[in-house]
Enzyme design. Structure first.
Site, PDB file in Angstrom:
ATOM      1  N   GLY A  91      82.055 106.064  14.420  1.00 37.88           N
ATOM      2  CA  GLY A  91      82.769 106.536  13.234  1.00 37.88           C
ATOM      3  C   GLY A  91      83.032 108.018  13.413  1.00 37.88           C
ATOM      4  O   GLY A  91      83.452 108.450  14.484  1.00 37.88           O
ATOM      5  N   SER A 123      80.293 105.233  20.674  1.00 31.70           N
ATOM      6  CA  SER A 123      81.210 106.243  20.156  1.00 31.70           C
ATOM      7  C   SER A 123      80.415 107.409  19.553  1.00 31.70           C
ATOM      8  O   SER A 123      79.717 108.114  20.267  1.00 31.70           O
ATOM      9  CB  SER A 123      82.176 105.609  19.155  1.00 31.70           C
ATOM     10  OG  SER A 123      83.207 106.487  18.800  1.00 31.70           O
ATOM     11  N   ALA A 124      80.478 107.618  18.244  1.00 28.64           N
ATOM     12  CA  ALA A 124      79.716 108.704  17.626  1.00 28.64           C
ATOM     13  C   ALA A 124      78.222 108.568  17.883  1.00 28.64           C
ATOM     14  O   ALA A 124      77.507 109.568  18.029  1.00 28.64           O
ATOM     15  CB  ALA A 124      79.989 108.742  16.123  1.00 28.64           C
ATOM     16  N   HIS A 160      85.549 107.220  24.622  1.00 26.33           N
ATOM     17  CA  HIS A 160      86.968 106.872  24.411  1.00 26.33           C
ATOM     18  C   HIS A 160      87.875 107.660  25.363  1.00 26.33           C
ATOM     19  O   HIS A 160      88.991 108.037  24.996  1.00 26.33           O
ATOM     20  CB  HIS A 160      87.397 107.164  22.973  1.00 26.33           C
ATOM     21  CG  HIS A 160      86.674 106.383  21.928  1.00 26.33           C
ATOM     22  ND1 HIS A 160      86.939 105.064  21.626  1.00 26.33           N
ATOM     23  CD2 HIS A 160      85.664 106.752  21.088  1.00 26.33           C
ATOM     24  CE1 HIS A 160      86.139 104.653  20.655  1.00 26.33           C
ATOM     25  NE2 HIS A 160      85.352 105.656  20.314  1.00 26.33           N
ATOM     26  N   GLU A 195      86.918 103.354  27.452  1.00 23.55           N
ATOM     27  CA  GLU A 195      86.512 102.270  26.564  1.00 23.55           C
ATOM     28  C   GLU A 195      86.096 101.050  27.374  1.00 23.55           C
ATOM     29  O   GLU A 195      86.752 100.669  28.338  1.00 23.55           O
ATOM     30  CB  GLU A 195      87.641 101.929  25.595  1.00 23.55           C
ATOM     31  CG  GLU A 195      87.893 103.040  24.592  1.00 23.55           C
ATOM     32  CD  GLU A 195      88.850 102.637  23.486  1.00 23.55           C
ATOM     33  OE1 GLU A 195      89.515 101.588  23.631  1.00 23.55           O
ATOM     34  OE2 GLU A 195      88.937 103.366  22.487  1.00 23.55           O
TER      35      GLU A 195
END
Length: 251
Positions: A91, A123-124, A160, A195
């Site tokens: 997020g 991700s985060a 990413h 990714e």
């Protein structure tokens, strides 16, 4: 105690479903052991923590692991201390780190993972596993008290990762953005994850998972390709010279 960490670039790959590409990667970390996974949904911004839990919980259940979100806990620190494993979702990285500081769990998670509790982030959730969140792709929509994060790995990660520029795009490429980071922070390297790729840490070594590999940006030369299943000592990717004494990066 051996550290067991899985840092994934993303929750999705191409047109696959949520974490559908990551089953083998998650099993590589959790080893199909019976574990109750504590989920940290704090990076979610435009949807509730309950909704985030409803997305992630059935995927982990399908893979054989029970998962419950930390936002249900009366005492988040105690929940961390009692967790069999920790999962931190993606997020907005700034919202995630701010909420982790507000919940008082930054040091708790770090201490728990350093003593062997498995940690998986995407991700985060991978950004906050670094010494700082300075190589996130996210906008600073909120202000954490510091950019210092968990420091579970001794270097920065860029998830990413997409090389080059789209046609007609006149802004900086990702490579150019990372070059700025390394120019202003000489001696620090970045591990970029396309990714579908992930870094699996077992003790003092890391292994690249996913057929798209990873890139090691050493700062002074062109990026080095790390192929799938490439294993390397974590010390090969340089971070802050002395993490025990480097200052907080206060916003």
């Amino acid at each position: 105690m051996t550290q067991r960490i899985l840092l994934m670039s993303s929750s999705r790959k191409d047109h696959l479903g949520y974490l559908e590409h990551a089953e083998a990667q998650i099993h590589a970390l959790l080893r199909r052991e019976t574990r109750k996974v504590l989920f940290v949904p704090f990076a979610g911004v435009t949807f509730s923590f309950d909704a985030y839990e409803r997305i992630v919980q059935p995927v982990f259940a399908q893979y054989g692991y029970e998962l419950v979100s930390i936002h249900h806990a009366a005492n988040p620190r105690v929940a961390v201390e009692q967790a069999d494993a920790i999962a931190v979702g993606g997020g907005n990285t700034f919202a995630l780190l701010k909420r982790m500081y507000e919940a008082g769990i930054v040091d708790a998670i770090r201490g728990k993972v350093l003593t062997g509790t498995p940690y998986v982030g995407w991700s985060a959730g991978s950004n906050v596993a670094c010494p700082t969140i300075r190589t996130t792709n996210d906008m600073p929509i909120v202000q954490p008290p510091s950019l210092r994060a968990l420091g579970l790995v001794p270097f920065q990660i860029n998830p990413h990762f997409i090389p080059g520029k789209p046609a007609g795009h006149n802004g900086e490429s990702r490579e150019e953005r990372l070059a700025e980071f390394m120019h202003i922070n000489p001696g620090e390297h970045v591990l970029a994850l396309p990714e579908g790729s992930a870094l699996h840490v077992n003790g003092e070594h890391g292994t690249v998972l996913g057929e798209r590999g990873a890139l090691h940006f050493p700062g002074t030369t062109e990026a080095l390709n790390l192929d799938e299943e490439a294993t390397f000592p974590l010390s090969q990717v340089h971070g802050p010279a002395n993490m025990a004494h480097w200052p907080a990066f206060v916003i």
